[in-house]
Design a protein around this motif. Structure first.
Motif: not given
Length: 155
Positions: A16-25, A49-51, A59-60
């Motif tokens: 529950p502490r996760i605010a968002s996710i992102g990619l290491g492109e 979609v997952a976020a 996500p950014a």
């Protein structure tokens, strides 16, 4: 990595502490063997979609590596915004204005959002249940929420 993309929802809901996710492109490009943004479209969409499925903030986008290619940065930002990204990390201050401009709503988007909110308020006050914009677009709850999101970005 490809495995990280496959497990995007698991990652997004891991705590529950996760605010968002992102990619290491850059890492993902290497893992997949792709050279351009087209090879990342599905993975980018999957992370968005997952976020959102995990009720996290949109996500950014990952940083754009070429600090001299502001036209390429702008095009990539526009494509990312169209997918649902709400910003982008930068690796150099020269990129900030291009990123800001790409992710802020346009005047037309703000105008339409204001019209949506106004029409819904007027219809609610008049007790009307179904309303449409002059262009024929019927409005529903999702469109009103999107209008509110647009306006929140400019307020």
């Amino acid at each position: 990595s490809a495995l990280g993309v496959e497990r995007a929802l698991d990652i997004a809901t891991a705590s529950p502490r996760i605010a968002s996710i992102g990619l290491g492109e850059a890492d993902l490009r290497s893992d997949l063997g792709v050279a351009d943004d087209a090879g990342l479209t599905w993975a980018r969409s999957r992370v968005i979609v997952a976020a959102r499925a995990a009720r996290l903030a949109p996500p950014a986008m990952s940083a754009y590596a070429n600090v001299r290619d502001l036209d390429g940065l702008a095009a990539s930002c526009r494509a990312g915004r169209a997918l649902g990204f709400r910003g982008r990390t930068a690796i150099h201050p020269v990129q900030l204005e291009t990123i800001r401009t790409a992710f802020l709503p346009t005047r037309e988007e703000v105008s339409r959002a204001r019209e949506v909110i106004s029409r819904v308020a007027g219809a609610t006050a008049a007790g009307v249940g179904a309303i449409a914009l002059p262009d024929g677009t019927f409005l529903d709850v999702a469109m009103v929420e999107q209008a509110r999101t647009v306006l929140s970005l400019v307020d």
